[in-house]
Write a protein that holds these residues in place. Structure first.
Motif, mmCIF file in Angstrom:
data_model
loop_
_atom_site.group_PDB
_atom_site.id
_atom_site.type_symbol
_atom_site.label_atom_id
_atom_site.label_comp_id
_atom_site.label_asym_id
_atom_site.label_seq_id
_atom_site.Cartn_x
_atom_site.Cartn_y
_atom_site.Cartn_z
ATOM 1 N N TRP A 174 47.272 -22.731 -45.036
ATOM 2 C CA TRP A 174 46.397 -23.898 -45.053
ATOM 3 C C TRP A 174 46.293 -24.537 -46.429
ATOM 4 O O TRP A 174 46.331 -25.750 -46.573
ATOM 5 C CB TRP A 174 44.995 -23.506 -44.571
ATOM 6 N N LEU A 175 46.166 -23.689 -47.437
ATOM 7 C CA LEU A 175 45.952 -24.198 -48.792
ATOM 8 C C LEU A 175 47.186 -24.068 -49.669
ATOM 9 O O LEU A 175 47.100 -24.208 -50.874
ATOM 10 C CB LEU A 175 44.762 -23.471 -49.442
ATOM 11 N N GLY A 176 48.327 -23.789 -49.067
ATOM 12 C CA GLY A 176 49.549 -23.678 -49.862
ATOM 13 C C GLY A 176 50.360 -22.465 -49.484
ATOM 14 O O GLY A 176 50.560 -22.179 -48.307
ATOM 15 N N GLU A 177 50.781 -21.711 -50.493
ATOM 16 C CA GLU A 177 51.676 -20.585 -50.252
ATOM 17 C C GLU A 177 50.952 -19.252 -50.090
ATOM 18 O O GLU A 177 51.594 -18.223 -49.889
ATOM 19 C CB GLU A 177 52.693 -20.470 -51.397
ATOM 20 N N SER A 178 49.637 -19.251 -50.177
ATOM 21 C CA SER A 178 48.880 -18.002 -50.069
ATOM 22 C C SER A 178 47.866 -18.079 -48.938
ATOM 23 O O SER A 178 47.238 -19.121 -48.719
ATOM 24 C CB SER A 178 48.145 -17.686 -51.383
ATOM 25 N N LEU A 179 47.694 -16.968 -48.233
ATOM 26 C CA LEU A 179 46.676 -16.869 -47.197
ATOM 27 C C LEU A 179 45.302 -17.100 -47.807
ATOM 28 O O LEU A 179 45.033 -16.673 -48.929
ATOM 29 C CB LEU A 179 46.728 -15.486 -46.553
ATOM 30 N N SER A 180 44.433 -17.761 -47.065
ATOM 31 C CA SER A 180 43.085 -18.044 -47.558
ATOM 32 C C SER A 180 42.058 -17.775 -46.467
ATOM 33 O O SER A 180 42.394 -17.511 -45.304
ATOM 34 C CB SER A 180 42.973 -19.501 -48.018
ATOM 35 N N LEU A 181 40.799 -17.888 -46.839
ATOM 36 C CA LEU A 181 39.725 -17.753 -45.856
ATOM 37 C C LEU A 181 39.786 -18.847 -44.795
ATOM 38 O O LEU A 181 39.249 -18.671 -43.701
ATOM 39 C CB LEU A 181 38.357 -17.771 -46.547
ATOM 40 N N VAL A 182 40.426 -19.957 -45.102
ATOM 41 C CA VAL A 182 40.579 -21.005 -44.088
ATOM 42 C C VAL A 182 41.487 -20.512 -42.971
ATOM 43 O O VAL A 182 41.143 -20.598 -41.784
ATOM 44 C CB VAL A 182 41.117 -22.304 -44.707
ATOM 45 N N ASP A 183 42.645 -19.986 -43.326
ATOM 46 C CA ASP A 183 43.540 -19.416 -42.322
ATOM 47 C C ASP A 183 42.832 -18.333 -41.509
ATOM 48 O O ASP A 183 42.930 -18.298 -40.271
ATOM 49 C CB ASP A 183 44.764 -18.786 -42.998
ATOM 50 N N ILE A 184 42.129 -17.470 -42.204
ATOM 51 C CA ILE A 184 41.448 -16.350 -41.551
ATOM 52 C C ILE A 184 40.348 -16.844 -40.626
ATOM 53 O O ILE A 184 40.069 -16.229 -39.588
ATOM 54 C CB ILE A 184 40.905 -15.381 -42.615
ATOM 55 N N SER A 185 39.740 -17.977 -40.953
ATOM 56 C CA SER A 185 38.666 -18.510 -40.120
ATOM 57 C C SER A 185 39.168 -19.048 -38.787
ATOM 58 O O SER A 185 38.460 -19.000 -37.785
ATOM 59 C CB SER A 185 37.916 -19.612 -40.871
ATOM 60 N N PHE A 186 40.389 -19.559 -38.757
ATOM 61 C CA PHE A 186 40.925 -20.144 -37.526
ATOM 62 C C PHE A 186 41.694 -19.150 -36.663
ATOM 63 O O PHE A 186 41.715 -19.277 -35.437
ATOM 64 C CB PHE A 186 41.859 -21.310 -37.867
ATOM 65 N N TYR A 187 42.332 -18.166 -37.287
ATOM 66 C CA TYR A 187 43.379 -17.420 -36.576
ATOM 67 C C TYR A 187 42.923 -16.673 -35.322
ATOM 68 O O TYR A 187 43.696 -16.591 -34.345
ATOM 69 C CB TYR A 187 44.080 -16.437 -37.536
ATOM 70 N N PRO A 188 41.680 -16.101 -35.235
ATOM 71 C CA PRO A 188 41.380 -15.306 -34.033
ATOM 72 C C PRO A 188 41.486 -16.090 -32.731
ATOM 73 O O PRO A 188 41.797 -15.521 -31.681
ATOM 74 C CB PRO A 188 39.948 -14.822 -34.280
ATOM 75 N N TRP A 189 41.255 -17.391 -32.792
ATOM 76 C CA TRP A 189 41.303 -18.182 -31.559
ATOM 77 C C TRP A 189 42.741 -18.500 -31.159
ATOM 78 O O TRP A 189 43.015 -18.724 -29.984
ATOM 79 C CB TRP A 189 40.439 -19.427 -31.724
ATOM 80 N N PHE A 190 43.646 -18.465 -32.095
ATOM 81 C CA PHE A 190 45.060 -18.613 -31.741
ATOM 82 C C PHE A 190 45.567 -17.340 -31.068
ATOM 83 O O PHE A 190 46.393 -17.403 -30.164
ATOM 84 C CB PHE A 190 45.879 -18.975 -32.976
ATOM 85 N N GLU A 191 45.043 -16.198 -31.492
ATOM 86 C CA GLU A 191 45.381 -14.950 -30.809
ATOM 87 C C GLU A 191 44.918 -14.990 -29.357
ATOM 88 O O GLU A 191 45.504 -14.320 -28.488
ATOM 89 C CB GLU A 191 44.736 -13.769 -31.541
ATOM 90 N N ARG A 192 43.880 -15.767 -29.074
ATOM 91 C CA ARG A 192 43.313 -15.838 -27.730
ATOM 92 C C ARG A 192 43.840 -17.019 -26.908
ATOM 93 O O ARG A 192 43.360 -17.271 -25.796
ATOM 94 C CB ARG A 192 41.782 -15.902 -27.837
#
Length: 225
Positions: free
Chosen positions: A146-164
């Protein structure tokens, strides 16, 4: 500092977020699984809302995943999961708020709406949110996250719903639209991270669980794992 105690539930999207943060930072923690349908006596003294996740760190007790995750990022600064620049950090927080106040409610309404009208409204809102993320979020990133080349809290905030997302595919006949190639690329990258895989639940786990919640037939051969 003392070891962190993490109170979580296997099926909790919000607890998954905090579990990933702890794993990404390599923080030692003691996991304590909570049955939210049969909470242990005194748990509301730890999480006053009676929800998960919650953590105890020394004499400090915290609940609400977004707050916990920012605390962990400040106390254990490496690797950073939020920008250090105040302006960039504020933008990241806006995206986290969007996840919590727009994206997640739309997903929930689409999947769990009480009638066809509410579910149709949820579908419209969820599709609008996906297209917004594609165009204004990931579409403007200069990296694979989301914010470039590193994982961030933004990515972590969205990802569980993609798993679902298989829940929407199975129960609502919905797939990610063709207009979201960037989101699909992002999810393919995120889902392969060891921290995500460590806390992931199987598709069968979700389908069986939500067949009961929604009162709809479970897929043939589904078994909780």
């Amino acid at each position: 500092m003392s070891t962190i105690e993490l109170y979580f539930a296997k099926a909790s999207t919000f607890a998954q977020r905090t579990r990933v943060v702890l794993l990404e930072k390599g923080i030692d923690f003691t996991p304590i699984e909570i049955d939210l349908q049969n909470k242990p006596e005194g748990y509301t003294q730890i999480s006053h809302y009676g929800k998960v996740p919650a953590i105890k760190h020394g004499d400090l007790t915290l609940y609400e995943s977004a707050i916990i995750n920012e605390y962990l990022d400040e106390v254990f600064p490496e690797p950073p999961l939020l920008p250090r620049d105040p302006g960039a950090k504020a933008i990241a927080r806006i995206w986290i708020d969007y996840a919590n106040t727009r994206f997640v409610p739309a997903f929930s309404k689409f999947l769990r709406g009480k009638d066809a009208q509410e579910r149709e409204q949820g579908q419209r809102e969820f599709l609008e949110a996906l297209l917004y993320l594609e165009q204004e979020g990931l579409g403007k990133s200069e990296g694979q996250y989301w914010l470039g080349e590193s994982l961030s809290l933004v990515d972590i905030s969205f990802y569980p719903w993609f798993e679902r997302l298989p829940l929407l595919e199975h129960f609502r006949n919905f797939n990610l639209p063709a207009e979201t190639p960037r989101l699909q690329e992002w999810w393919n990258v995120v889902r392969d991270r060891p921290s995500i895989q460590a806390v992931a639940n199987s598709t069968e786990f979700y389908l069986e669980r939500f067949a009961k919640i929604l009162g709809e037939p479970a897929p043939v051969g589904a078994a909780q794992k």
